[in-house]
Enzyme design. Structure first.
Site, PDB file in Angstrom:
ATOM      1  N   LEU A  10       4.501   4.491   0.060  1.00  0.00           N
ATOM      2  CA  LEU A  10       4.966   4.048  -1.265  1.00  0.00           C
ATOM      3  C   LEU A  10       3.880   4.220  -2.340  1.00  0.00           C
ATOM      4  CD1 LEU A  10       7.172   2.652  -2.991  1.00  0.00           C
ATOM      5  CD2 LEU A  10       6.172   0.459  -2.303  1.00  0.00           C
ATOM      6  N   GLY A  46      -3.788   1.848   0.896  1.00  0.00           N
ATOM      7  CA  GLY A  46      -3.113   1.907   2.193  1.00  0.00           C
ATOM      8  C   GLY A  46      -3.515   0.791   3.143  1.00  0.00           C
ATOM      9  N   ARG A  49      -2.929  -6.397   2.661  1.00  0.00           N
ATOM     10  CA  ARG A  49      -3.416  -7.354   1.665  1.00  0.00           C
ATOM     11  C   ARG A  49      -4.620  -8.153   2.187  1.00  0.00           C
ATOM     12  NH1 ARG A  49       1.147 -11.264  -0.015  1.00  0.00           N
ATOM     13  NH2 ARG A  49       2.152  -9.228  -0.119  1.00  0.00           N
ATOM     14  N   SER A 114       5.538   1.807   4.545  1.00  0.00           N
ATOM     15  CA  SER A 114       4.479   1.308   3.663  1.00  0.00           C
ATOM     16  C   SER A 114       3.808   0.069   4.224  1.00  0.00           C
ATOM     17  CB  SER A 114       5.095   0.986   2.293  1.00  0.00           C
ATOM     18  OG  SER A 114       4.214   0.206   1.514  1.00  0.00           O
ATOM     19  N   SER A 116       2.829  -2.204   2.309  1.00  0.00           N
ATOM     20  CA  SER A 116       3.077  -3.271   1.330  1.00  0.00           C
ATOM     21  C   SER A 116       4.221  -4.195   1.729  1.00  0.00           C
ATOM     22  CB  SER A 116       3.387  -2.663  -0.038  1.00  0.00           C
ATOM     23  OG  SER A 116       3.774  -3.690  -0.925  1.00  0.00           O
ATOM     24  N   ASN A 118       5.518  -5.989  -0.400  1.00  0.00           N
ATOM     25  CA  ASN A 118       6.348  -6.011  -1.611  1.00  0.00           C
ATOM     26  C   ASN A 118       7.190  -4.743  -1.759  1.00  0.00           C
ATOM     27  OD1 ASN A 118       5.300  -8.534  -2.775  1.00  0.00           O
ATOM     28  ND2 ASN A 118       3.376  -7.409  -2.921  1.00  0.00           N
ATOM     29  N   GLU A 169       1.830  11.264   2.550  1.00  0.00           N
ATOM     30  CA  GLU A 169       0.795  10.212   2.469  1.00  0.00           C
ATOM     31  C   GLU A 169      -0.297  10.555   1.467  1.00  0.00           C
ATOM     32  OE1 GLU A 169      -0.699   7.491   3.081  1.00  0.00           O
ATOM     33  OE2 GLU A 169       0.628   6.479   4.475  1.00  0.00           O
TER      34      GLU A 169
HETATM   35  P1  B16 Z   1       0.940  -5.829  -0.588  1.00  0.00           P
HETATM   36  P2  B16 Z   1       1.110   1.750   0.746  1.00  0.00           P
HETATM   37  C1  B16 Z   1      -0.436  -0.389   0.242  1.00  0.00           C
HETATM   38  O1  B16 Z   1       0.694   0.381  -0.049  1.00  0.00           O
HETATM   39  C2  B16 Z   1      -1.442  -0.264  -0.896  1.00  0.00           C
HETATM   40  O2  B16 Z   1      -1.915   1.074  -0.966  1.00  0.00           O
HETATM   41  C3  B16 Z   1      -2.601  -1.184  -0.639  1.00  0.00           C
HETATM   42  O3  B16 Z   1      -3.539  -1.083  -1.684  1.00  0.00           O
HETATM   43  C4  B16 Z   1      -2.077  -2.615  -0.519  1.00  0.00           C
HETATM   44  O4  B16 Z   1      -3.154  -3.523  -0.233  1.00  0.00           O
HETATM   45  C5  B16 Z   1      -1.040  -2.669   0.611  1.00  0.00           C
HETATM   46  O5  B16 Z   1       0.009  -1.763   0.324  1.00  0.00           O
HETATM   47  C6  B16 Z   1      -0.462  -4.066   0.788  1.00  0.00           C
HETATM   48  O6  B16 Z   1       0.295  -4.383  -0.347  1.00  0.00           O
HETATM   49  O7  B16 Z   1      -0.133  -6.754  -1.050  1.00  0.00           O
HETATM   50  O8  B16 Z   1       1.993  -5.555  -1.639  1.00  0.00           O
HETATM   51  O9  B16 Z   1       1.565  -6.288   0.719  1.00  0.00           O
HETATM   52  O10 B16 Z   1       0.157   2.814   0.260  1.00  0.00           O
HETATM   53  O11 B16 Z   1       1.005   1.494   2.238  1.00  0.00           O
HETATM   54  O12 B16 Z   1       2.514   1.973   0.282  1.00  0.00           O
HETATM   55 MG    MG Z   2      -0.440   4.934  -0.161  1.00  0.00          MG
END
Ligand code: B16
Ligand code: MG
Length: 217
Positions: A10, A46, A49, A114, A116, A118, A169
C-alpha cells in the site's frame, strides 16, 4: 501470461502515506526531545507500527517500558489518522487506478498485502476497496516482511500458487518477502536502495497488462 494474481503493497505503491507517518513520528520525536530526519524515516518504510516506534526510540537513545510503548504507538497513530481522514482520491499515485482497471478487465486477481493496520480505512478513503479481491493487512499477520506471510496469505485467499503471483513493492524488505515466498516481484519508486526485483518501475504511468505479458510470458 504466467501471472494470475497481482499483490500490491500500500504505502509507496498505491499511495504515499510515508509523508504522513513522517510528520507524526517527527512530532513525537520532538516531544521526546530529539530530531527525526527524512533519512531516519526511510528506515520505517514497510515496518510495523511498534517496530517503527522501537527504531525511533533507538535513534533518540530513549528507553520505555512495553506499556509506555503501547501508549506512544497509540498516540502516534491518532496523529497519523488525522491525515488519513483528510485523504481523497487525489492521493492515489499516478497511473494506479487505470492499471488496476486494466488488470481486472484482463481477468487478473488482485490483492493488497500491507503491514498497515489502517490499510482498509485508507482504501475506503480513496475509494479503491472495490478493486481488491482480498485485503491482507497488519491485523491479519504476525510476522513482518521480509517474512513472506502477508503475501502467502494473499495467495492462499486467492487460491493461487505463489509462482503465479506478482508482487509490487517499494521497500527492500517487501521485495525480499515476495522472493522468500517464491513469487515474482517488481520494485516500485525512486529509492536507490532496492535490489533483487525482476524489474523496476518509477510508477505505474507506463505499465499495462500488455507490457506485463511480455515480461512474464
Ligand atoms: P500502521 P506498507 C507500512 O505500510 C508503512 O510503510 C510503514 O511505515 C508503517 O509503519 C506500517 O505500514 C504500519 O502502519 O501504523 O498504519 O499500522 O508499506 O506495508 O503498506
Ligand atoms: Mg510500502
Amino acid at each position: 501470461m504466467k501471472i494470475k494474481a497481482c499483490l500490491f503493497d500500500l504505502d509507496g505503491v498505491i499511495v504515499d502515506t510515508a509523508k504522513f507517518h513522517f510528520i507524526a513520528w517527527k512530532e513525537m520525536a520532538a516531544e521526546l526531545g530529539f530530531d527525526f530526519s527524512e533519512d531516519d524515516n526511510e528506515l520505517l518504510k514497510g515496518v510495523s507500527r511498534m517496530r517503527s516506534l522501537e527504531i525511533l526510540l533507538d535513534i533518540g537513545k530513549i528507553t520505555r517500558t512495553d506499556e509506555e510503548k503501547l501508549i506512544l504507538a497509540e498516540q502516534k497513530n491518532r496523529r497519523y489518522l488525522e491525515f488519513v481522514y483528510q485523504m481523497t482520491d487525489d492521493e492515489i499515485l499516478p497511473g494506479v487506478t487505470r492499471f488496476l482497471t486494466d488488470l481486472r478487465s484482463n481477468g487478473m486477481l488482485i490483492a493488497l498485502g500491507s503491514a498497515s493496520k489502517n490499510a482498509p480505512l485508507i482504501l475506503d478513503r480513496i475509494h479503491l476497496k472495490g478493486q481488491f479481491d482480498e485485503i491482507v493487512d497488519g491485523n491479519a499477520v504476525s510476522k513482518a516482511k521480509p517474512d513472506p506471510e502477508v503475501f502467502l496469505r494473499c495467495a492462499s485467499l486467492l487460491k493461487v500458487e505463489p509462482s503465479v503471483c506478482l508482487v509490487f513493492e517499494d521497500a527492500q524488505a517487501g521485495i525480499e518477502a515476495a522472493l522468500n515466498g517464491g513469487m515474482n516481484v517488481i520494485g516500485v519508486g525512486s529509492s536507490d536502495n532496492l535490489s533483487l526485483a525482476d524489474h523496476y518501475i518509477p510508477g505505474f504511468k507506463k505499465l499495462d497488462y500488455e507490457l506485463l505479458s511480455k515480461w512474464y510470458n
